[in-house]
Design an enzyme around this catalytic site. Structure first.
Site, mmCIF file in Angstrom:
data_model
loop_
_atom_site.group_PDB
_atom_site.id
_atom_site.type_symbol
_atom_site.label_atom_id
_atom_site.label_comp_id
_atom_site.label_asym_id
_atom_site.label_seq_id
_atom_site.Cartn_x
_atom_site.Cartn_y
_atom_site.Cartn_z
ATOM 1 N N GLN A 169 0.834 -1.197 0.000
ATOM 2 C CA GLN A 169 0.000 0.000 0.000
ATOM 3 C C GLN A 169 0.873 1.253 0.000
ATOM 4 O O GLN A 169 1.302 1.730 1.042
ATOM 5 C CB GLN A 169 -0.940 0.005 1.209
ATOM 6 C CG GLN A 169 -1.944 1.119 1.121
ATOM 7 C CD GLN A 169 -3.025 1.001 2.172
ATOM 8 O OE1 GLN A 169 -3.105 0.059 2.927
ATOM 9 N NE2 GLN A 169 -3.870 1.999 2.206
ATOM 10 N N PHE A 170 1.115 1.780 -1.189
ATOM 11 C CA PHE A 170 1.996 2.943 -1.322
ATOM 12 C C PHE A 170 1.452 4.169 -0.614
ATOM 13 O O PHE A 170 2.205 5.054 -0.228
ATOM 14 C CB PHE A 170 2.293 3.250 -2.796
ATOM 15 C CG PHE A 170 1.162 3.907 -3.540
ATOM 16 C CD1 PHE A 170 1.085 5.288 -3.629
ATOM 17 C CD2 PHE A 170 0.172 3.148 -4.156
ATOM 18 C CE1 PHE A 170 0.054 5.910 -4.316
ATOM 19 C CE2 PHE A 170 -0.855 3.751 -4.838
ATOM 20 C CZ PHE A 170 -0.927 5.135 -4.920
ATOM 21 N N THR A 171 0.139 4.238 -0.383
ATOM 22 C CA THR A 171 -0.431 5.426 0.249
ATOM 23 C C THR A 171 0.000 5.580 1.707
ATOM 24 O O THR A 171 -0.162 6.653 2.284
ATOM 25 C CB THR A 171 -1.968 5.436 0.154
ATOM 26 O OG1 THR A 171 -2.484 4.265 0.804
ATOM 27 C CG2 THR A 171 -2.423 5.475 -1.304
#
Length: 150
Positions: free
Chosen positions: A78-80
């Site tokens: 999850q890059f966020t």
């Protein structure tokens, strides 16, 4: 690396209405990777997560680890999690690793975690539009940053 760990009674990942991973009691691990992360971050985090005593013992006290309960896990990239909200209202994801760096680290994280648990873990699909469903047990949600070992 940053992780959000959620103790779950059940969790699943769907892509295009098809379930790609599903577990019962265990952990949902959301994983954020930066360009500065290394195998040392992976080893430290996987060991910390596998041995984190956040499951109830016979007296209802959080005293057991994922290994102790022989629980399952799902790891979702999850890059966020690497969002910077310092300026303005639109998050910047500049700290998130590009796929050519993040994918090998994500795969190494999964392999290391599986070795520690002695079993396969569920995953999402890197870069896919995923629907993550969970029933948070507790709720218990823990944030860990491998660069800030408090």
């Amino acid at each position: 690396m940053k992780v959000v760990i959620q103790r779950v009674s059940q969790a699943s990942v769907q892509i295009d209405h098809k379930t790609v991973s599903a577990i019962k009691d265990g952990l949902l691990v959301l994983l954020g990777i930066t360009e500065n992360d290394s195998t040392e971050d992976i080893k430290w985090l996987c060991n910390k997560i596998a041995h984190l005593r956040i499951f109830n013992d016979e007296l209802g006290v959080m005293n057991k680890s994922l290994i102790d309960i022989k629980g399952d896990a799902i790891v979702v990239s999850q890059f966020t999690l690497m969002a910077s909200t310092k300026k303005g209202n639109r998050p910047s994801y500049i700290k998130a690793a590009k796929p050519e760096i993040a994918i090998p680290l994500y795969e190494k994280f999964i392999n290391t975690f599986e070795d520690l648990l002695g079993k396969k873990v569920g995953t999402g699909v890197f870069g896919a539009d995923m629907k993550v469903n969970l029933l948070n047990d507790g709720p218990v949600t823990i944030l860990i940053d491998s660069k800030n070992k408090e």
